[in-house]
Design a protein around this motif. Structure first.
Motif, PDB file in Angstrom:
ATOM      1  N   CYS A   8       0.736  -1.119  -0.110  1.00 57.29           N
ATOM      2  CA  CYS A   8      -0.035  -0.051   0.067  1.00 57.29           C
ATOM      3  C   CYS A   8       0.890   1.303  -0.023  1.00 57.29           C
ATOM      4  N   HIS A  10       0.124   4.159   1.008  1.00 51.25           N
ATOM      5  CA  HIS A  10      -0.260   5.084   2.287  1.00 51.25           C
ATOM      6  C   HIS A  10       0.350   4.533   3.502  1.00 51.25           C
ATOM      7  N   CYS A  11       0.503   3.197   3.524  1.00 50.52           N
ATOM      8  CA  CYS A  11       0.802   2.768   5.046  1.00 50.52           C
ATOM      9  C   CYS A  11       1.896   1.705   4.746  1.00 50.52           C
ATOM     10  N   CYS A  34      -5.773  -3.118   0.650  1.00 53.49           N
ATOM     11  CA  CYS A  34      -5.103  -2.738   1.833  1.00 53.49           C
ATOM     12  C   CYS A  34      -6.132  -2.890   2.928  1.00 53.49           C
ATOM     13  N   CYS A  39      -4.648   2.063   8.234  1.00 52.17           N
ATOM     14  CA  CYS A  39      -4.065   2.846   7.137  1.00 52.17           C
ATOM     15  C   CYS A  39      -4.619   4.253   6.939  1.00 52.17           C
TER      16      CYS A  39
HETATM   17 ZN   LIG Z   1      -2.603   1.117   3.385  1.00 53.26          ZN
END
Ligand SMILES: [Zn+2]
Length: 92
Positions: A8, A10-11, A34, A39
């Motif tokens: 992911c 984002h995280c 995800c 997240c």
């Molecule tokens: Zn994520």
């Protein structure tokens, strides 16, 4: 079958392979999603959906492994859609 994995953006959590429900007609049968409840994409989604649409929902990061297309996967609870996760089978 490829063993490719995706993270992911984002995280950085590894995306889980997830089976697309029958009624959705995305090109690929398996999407990478995800499912990390921490997240930021998912966490911010609750506020965003509430302020924008006044609904109690959010979305998770989704990636189509065949087309490379990414987008939000709407969810209405933390556990929504989690039964579609393809759990790693016992190693052969
Ligand atoms: Zn994520």
């Amino acid at each position: 079958m490829t063993e490719k994995t995706y993270n992911c953006p984002h995280c950085q959590t590894r995306l889980a392979p997830w089976t697309v429900p029958e009624m959705v007609c995305w090109g690929s049968k398996v999407q990478f999603v995800c499912f990390n409840d921490e997240c930021p994409y998912f966490v911010k989604g609750w506020d965003w959906m509430r302020s924008k649409y006044e609904v109690n929902a959010s979305y998770r990061y989704r990636l189509d492994p065949e087309t490379g297309e990414e987008g939000p996967l709407p969810v209405w609870s933390r556990d929504a859609l989690k039964d579609g996760i393809i759990v790693d089978q016992e190693k052969k």
